[in-house]
Scaffold this active site. Structure first.
Site, PDB file in Angstrom:
ATOM      1  N   ARG A  21       0.844  -1.189   0.000  1.00  0.00           N
ATOM      2  CA  ARG A  21       0.000   0.000   0.000  1.00  0.00           C
ATOM      3  C   ARG A  21       0.883   1.244   0.000  1.00  0.00           C
ATOM      4  NH1 ARG A  21      -5.520  -0.071   1.224  1.00  0.00           N
ATOM      5  NH2 ARG A  21      -6.403  -1.891   0.203  1.00  0.00           N
ATOM      6  N   GLN A  77      -0.301   2.100  -6.494  1.00  0.00           N
ATOM      7  CA  GLN A  77      -1.749   2.299  -6.550  1.00  0.00           C
ATOM      8  C   GLN A  77      -2.363   1.757  -7.836  1.00  0.00           C
ATOM      9  OE1 GLN A  77      -2.451   6.458  -5.856  1.00  0.00           O
ATOM     10  NE2 GLN A  77      -2.356   6.250  -3.631  1.00  0.00           N
ATOM     11  N   ASP A 110      -3.208  -1.958  -7.531  1.00  0.00           N
ATOM     12  CA  ASP A 110      -3.937  -2.350  -6.318  1.00  0.00           C
ATOM     13  C   ASP A 110      -5.337  -2.854  -6.655  1.00  0.00           C
ATOM     14  OD1 ASP A 110      -4.994  -2.690  -3.823  1.00  0.00           O
ATOM     15  OD2 ASP A 110      -4.628  -0.638  -3.120  1.00  0.00           O
ATOM     16  N   SER A 167      -8.232  -2.544  -3.980  1.00  0.00           N
ATOM     17  CA  SER A 167      -8.940  -1.263  -3.944  1.00  0.00           C
ATOM     18  C   SER A 167      -9.917  -1.127  -5.098  1.00  0.00           C
ATOM     19  CB  SER A 167      -7.942  -0.104  -3.965  1.00  0.00           C
ATOM     20  OG  SER A 167      -7.211  -0.043  -2.757  1.00  0.00           O
ATOM     21  N   TYR A 215      -4.554  -0.039   6.514  1.00  0.00           N
ATOM     22  CA  TYR A 215      -5.491  -0.976   7.118  1.00  0.00           C
ATOM     23  C   TYR A 215      -5.641  -0.699   8.608  1.00  0.00           C
ATOM     24  CZ  TYR A 215      -4.912  -3.776   2.881  1.00  0.00           C
ATOM     25  OH  TYR A 215      -4.882  -4.212   1.579  1.00  0.00           O
TER      26      TYR A 215
END
Length: 357
Positions: free
Chosen positions: A98, A103, A106, A109, A203
């Site tokens: 993360r 990104q 990911d 997500s 998280y």
């Protein structure tokens, strides 16, 4: 797919692989892929997949084959063991670091975005009243009160979707940064008398038993006042935290709806069953408890587009001049690696496997 073709890779797609998502063979062929009746695992250098591979499939792969997809390393240990035993270099999308640079890879997500949106729609079609405020000559209909527990990507998307439908939305999360994020989506953050519990990497960390009991006690009146409850709290690789007990659901009014996005990992709501709707008896009727299962697949076209881009971006990090050669000095590549050279590289998964032997 064109992104991968531009990298110099030859692509093979199993016939009808994308039909359920609205992508026919012609679309893949137009992008430059070869269509085959059935993939032969032993003939592949790289295998891109969605669901965790079955141990039998992993054993068919040649040593050195690269795989990328969701692997559920915390719950699919036989599959992980088979990948390591076959000498496969596997990358689990759950393990993507993360960090800002990662990104675009990911997939957790991107799929959570779909799931959060879908959760609100599933609640709306089951809720026997309106979501928005209506002021009419026949009287005023108040807006639905929506409570979202967990303000990660799925939770924030649920907040925004419920707001767009006209509901009054509140939310809670145990991470310190959540209050501003909830407010940015138009929700009201519920402050509880609990210390923040950030677990790193964006998280939340798991609460101790006493703190978890206190959290449920503090949430109880807010749950009881909600018409729609959506729970999204999850800790990768572990069972979902229990946030809502049967007694808390029983305090909601008849016709209310609870949607548990964490049902597949044990659930945030006591008694939830993944893939099923349950009717919880309350005074005057019942509350519908929805164990949402594989929510992203209920919107396959957009979910597939997002997932494909995540996978292509990760594969691009490993590809040079048409050759896929993972660079383990790259923190994104190294962080996402599950198995390599006959060993399980992810420490927690390796420890879990060792404990079973």
């Amino acid at each position: 797919m064109r992104q991968l073709m531009d990298l110099g890779l030859d692509l093979v797609v199993e016939s009808q692989a994308g039909t359920a998502a609205g992508y026919g063979n012609a679309a893949y062929a137009a992008a430059g892929a070869s269509i085959v009746p059935e993939l032969t695992a032993a003939s592949l250098d790289v295998l891109l997949h969605v669901r965790p591979l079955e141990p039998e499939t992993a054993r068919e792969l040649r040593p050195g084959t690269v795989t990328i997809g969701f692997a559920s390393p915390g719950s699919e240990l036989p599959g992980v063991d088979a990948l390591a035993g076959a000498g496969v270099t596997s990358f689990a999308l759950e393990l993507v670091p993360r960090i800002s640079r990662a990104q675009s890879t990911d997939a957790l997500s991107s799929q959570a975005l779909v799931s959060g949106y879908r959760a609100v729609l599933e609640a709306a079609v089951r809720y026997p009243r309106f979501f928005p405020l209506y002021m009419t000559a026949a009287g005023t209909i108040p807006p639905a009160r929506v409570l979202v527990l967990g303000a990660g990507v799925a939770g924030l998307q649920a907040i925004g979707t419920a707001k767009r439908l006209g509901a009054r939305v509140s939310a809670n999360d145990i991470r310190a940064a959540s209050a501003e994020e909830v407010a940015s989506m138009g929700g009201t953050f519920i402050q509880l008398d609990l210390d923040a519990a950030d677990g790193g990497g964006g998280y939340a960390r798991e609460l101790g038993k006493d703190r978890a009991i206190r959290q449920r006690a503090l949430l109880a009146p807010h749950v009881g006042a909600a018409d729609i409850l959506i729970t999204t709290a999850a800790i990768p690789g572990r069972a979902a935290p229990l946030l809502v007990t049967t007694d808390m659901v029983g305090a909601m009014r008849a016709g209310s709806v609870v949607v548990d996005l964490a049902a597949e990992s044990g659930g945030n709501v006591e008694g939830v069953i993944a893939g099923q709707d349950l009717q919880i008896p309350v005074d005057g009727g019942s509350v519908t408890l929805v164990g949402l299962q594989d929510a992203a697949s209920s919107m396959p076209s957009d979910a597939s587009r997002l997932f494909a881009k995540n996978v292509a971006n990760l594969l691009a990090l490993m590809t040079t001049e048409g050759k896929v050669v993972p660079d383990f000095d790259d923190e994104v590549v190294a962080g996402a690696c599950l198995t390599h050279g006959g060993a399980v590289r992810h420490a927690a998964t390796a420890g879990a496997l060792e404990a079973l032997r």
